[in-house]
Design a protein around this motif. Sequence first.
Motif, PDB file in Angstrom:
ATOM      1  N   MET A   1      49.153  10.772 -32.213  1.00  0.00           N
ATOM      2  CA  MET A   1      50.766   9.910 -32.321  1.00  0.00           C
ATOM      3  C   MET A   1      50.623   8.642 -32.638  1.00  0.00           C
ATOM      4  N   ALA A   2      49.266   8.385 -32.592  1.00  0.00           N
ATOM      5  CA  ALA A   2      49.797   6.531 -32.887  1.00  0.00           C
ATOM      6  C   ALA A   2      49.356   5.727 -34.586  1.00  0.00           C
ATOM      7  N   VAL A   3      49.193   4.776 -34.799  1.00  0.00           N
ATOM      8  CA  VAL A   3      48.624   4.417 -35.831  1.00  0.00           C
ATOM      9  C   VAL A   3      47.991   3.159 -35.790  1.00  0.00           C
ATOM     10  N   TYR A   4      46.576   3.334 -36.083  1.00  0.00           N
ATOM     11  CA  TYR A   4      45.905   2.115 -35.943  1.00  0.00           C
ATOM     12  C   TYR A   4      45.762   1.590 -37.285  1.00  0.00           C
ATOM     13  N   LEU A   5      45.733   0.175 -37.274  1.00  0.00           N
ATOM     14  CA  LEU A   5      45.104  -0.770 -38.248  1.00  0.00           C
ATOM     15  C   LEU A   5      43.828  -1.489 -37.759  1.00  0.00           C
ATOM     16  N   ILE A   6      42.639  -1.509 -38.226  1.00  0.00           N
ATOM     17  CA  ILE A   6      41.492  -1.972 -37.975  1.00  0.00           C
ATOM     18  C   ILE A   6      40.553  -3.203 -38.721  1.00  0.00           C
ATOM     19  N   ASP A   7      40.697  -4.133 -38.314  1.00  0.00           N
ATOM     20  CA  ASP A   7      40.902  -5.739 -38.805  1.00  0.00           C
ATOM     21  C   ASP A   7      38.874  -5.505 -38.570  1.00  0.00           C
ATOM     22  N   TYR A   8      37.910  -4.639 -40.271  1.00  0.00           N
ATOM     23  CA  TYR A   8      36.554  -4.005 -39.550  1.00  0.00           C
ATOM     24  C   TYR A   8      36.118  -5.133 -39.645  1.00  0.00           C
ATOM     25  N   ASP A  68      43.316 -10.598 -43.442  1.00  0.00           N
ATOM     26  CA  ASP A  68      44.663 -10.504 -42.533  1.00  0.00           C
ATOM     27  C   ASP A  68      45.988 -10.368 -42.804  1.00  0.00           C
ATOM     28  N   PHE A  69      46.222 -10.786 -44.192  1.00  0.00           N
ATOM     29  CA  PHE A  69      47.479 -10.923 -44.881  1.00  0.00           C
ATOM     30  C   PHE A  69      47.893  -9.616 -45.151  1.00  0.00           C
ATOM     31  N   GLN A  70      46.474  -8.873 -46.223  1.00  0.00           N
ATOM     32  CA  GLN A  70      47.206  -7.380 -46.523  1.00  0.00           C
ATOM     33  C   GLN A  70      46.969  -6.084 -45.992  1.00  0.00           C
ATOM     34  N   LEU A  71      46.462  -6.805 -44.535  1.00  0.00           N
ATOM     35  CA  LEU A  71      46.669  -5.480 -43.183  1.00  0.00           C
ATOM     36  C   LEU A  71      48.434  -5.782 -42.996  1.00  0.00           C
ATOM     37  N   SER A  72      48.177  -6.653 -42.718  1.00  0.00           N
ATOM     38  CA  SER A  72      50.073  -7.613 -41.485  1.00  0.00           C
ATOM     39  C   SER A  72      51.000  -7.122 -42.809  1.00  0.00           C
ATOM     40  N   THR A  73      50.813  -6.828 -43.908  1.00  0.00           N
ATOM     41  CA  THR A  73      51.961  -6.247 -45.531  1.00  0.00           C
ATOM     42  C   THR A  73      52.063  -5.189 -45.037  1.00  0.00           C
ATOM     43  N   TYR A  74      50.753  -4.221 -44.717  1.00  0.00           N
ATOM     44  CA  TYR A  74      50.801  -2.756 -44.317  1.00  0.00           C
ATOM     45  C   TYR A  74      51.457  -2.479 -43.904  1.00  0.00           C
ATOM     46  N   LEU A  75      51.294  -3.626 -42.435  1.00  0.00           N
ATOM     47  CA  LEU A  75      51.685  -2.878 -41.191  1.00  0.00           C
ATOM     48  C   LEU A  75      53.431  -2.327 -41.030  1.00  0.00           C
ATOM     49  N   GLY A  76      53.827  -3.767 -42.257  1.00  0.00           N
ATOM     50  CA  GLY A  76      55.709  -4.220 -42.850  1.00  0.00           C
ATOM     51  C   GLY A  76      55.678  -2.487 -43.588  1.00  0.00           C
ATOM     52  N   TYR A  77      54.757  -2.100 -44.855  1.00  0.00           N
ATOM     53  CA  TYR A  77      55.314  -0.952 -45.480  1.00  0.00           C
ATOM     54  C   TYR A  77      55.578   0.080 -44.316  1.00  0.00           C
ATOM     55  N   ILE A  88      49.037  -0.274 -33.145  1.00  0.00           N
ATOM     56  CA  ILE A  88      48.013  -0.296 -32.918  1.00  0.00           C
ATOM     57  C   ILE A  88      47.767  -1.527 -33.404  1.00  0.00           C
ATOM     58  N   ILE A  89      47.093  -2.677 -33.952  1.00  0.00           N
ATOM     59  CA  ILE A  89      46.284  -3.468 -34.594  1.00  0.00           C
ATOM     60  C   ILE A  89      45.017  -3.717 -33.372  1.00  0.00           C
ATOM     61  N   VAL A  90      44.140  -3.005 -34.376  1.00  0.00           N
ATOM     62  CA  VAL A  90      42.646  -3.751 -33.603  1.00  0.00           C
ATOM     63  C   VAL A  90      42.150  -4.125 -34.416  1.00  0.00           C
ATOM     64  N   SER A  91      42.121  -5.927 -33.219  1.00  0.00           N
ATOM     65  CA  SER A  91      41.175  -6.658 -33.534  1.00  0.00           C
ATOM     66  C   SER A  91      41.192  -7.816 -32.534  1.00  0.00           C
ATOM     67  N   ASN A  92      40.375  -8.432 -32.289  1.00  0.00           N
ATOM     68  CA  ASN A  92      40.213  -9.770 -31.567  1.00  0.00           C
ATOM     69  C   ASN A  92      40.303 -10.849 -31.528  1.00  0.00           C
ATOM     70  N   ASP A  93      41.120 -11.036 -33.492  1.00  0.00           N
ATOM     71  CA  ASP A  93      41.918 -12.384 -34.521  1.00  0.00           C
ATOM     72  C   ASP A  93      43.595 -12.520 -33.054  1.00  0.00           C
ATOM     73  N   GLU A  94      43.193 -13.392 -32.973  1.00  0.00           N
ATOM     74  CA  GLU A  94      44.839 -13.668 -31.644  1.00  0.00           C
ATOM     75  C   GLU A  94      45.862 -14.468 -32.567  1.00  0.00           C
ATOM     76  N   THR A  95      45.695 -14.944 -33.917  1.00  0.00           N
ATOM     77  CA  THR A  95      46.527 -15.015 -34.822  1.00  0.00           C
ATOM     78  C   THR A  95      46.736 -13.645 -35.220  1.00  0.00           C
ATOM     79  N   PHE A  96      47.371 -12.084 -34.692  1.00  0.00           N
ATOM     80  CA  PHE A  96      48.098 -11.019 -34.531  1.00  0.00           C
ATOM     81  C   PHE A  96      49.181 -11.251 -33.901  1.00  0.00           C
TER      82      PHE A  96
END
Length: 201
Positions: A1-8, A68-77, A88-96
Motif C-alpha cells: 500500500m506504500a511507496v518507498y523511495l530509498i536514498d541508497y 537527492d534532487f533526482q529522488l525529490s523530482t521523481y517523488l513529485g512525479y 516514504i523517503i528512506v534516508s538519514n539526510d535531514e534536508t529531506f
Amino acid sequence: MAVYLIDYENVSFNGLEGIENLTSEDTVHIFYSENANKMTFELHHKISSSPAEFHYYKADVGKKNALDFQLSTYLGYLIALNPEKEYIIVSNDETFSFLIKFWIKRNFNVKMACNLLQEEQLAEQQRQEAEELLHMEEILREKVLQVLPECSDDVKEIIGYIQRYKTKQGINNALVKRYKSERAGEIYKAIKPFIAEKKGR
C-alpha cells in the motif's frame, strides 16, 4: 500500500532492514549511484523473495546532492500520478524533512524513515497515538456532558474548540463567535477546569 523511495547512497543496505515485511501492494524505488552500487548476497536474496515491486534508478552524480534532487523530482512525479498513496523517503539526510513539510502542508501523505522497519514502527506508533487521542476525546466528552448536559448536541463542536486552540483566549473567542456572549461565558466557565494547561488566563 506504500511507496518507498530509498536514498541508497545515504542508507546503503541498512535502509532495507525490514524488507521481509513488505507486501505485494508495496512499491520500492531504489536510487543508487556509482558511489553506492553494491549489495550483499543476503540482501539480493531478500529482494528476490519479496512480493513487493522493485525499481532501480542509477542517479547521475558529480555535484553535491545530485541524487537527492533526482529522488525529490521523481517523488513529485509519483504524487502527480497517484496522489492518494502513502510515500516514504528512506534516508538519514535531514534536508529531506523540508521536502516532507512541503507535501504535508498540501495534504499529501509523505513521511521519512531511516529504514523499512522504522516505517512499520512509526505506523504502529501513530496507530497507538490515534487510539489514545480517541480515548482522551471520549473522556473529555463525558466531562463536558457532566457540566453541560443541555449541550449534548453541541458537545462535539465544543470539544473541537478545546483541541484546536492552544490558548484560553482562542477557545473563548470561538465560543463567543458561535454562541451569544452570555451563553459563551457560561460554557467557558463550565469547561475552564479542562483547559487549565492552555496558555493564557
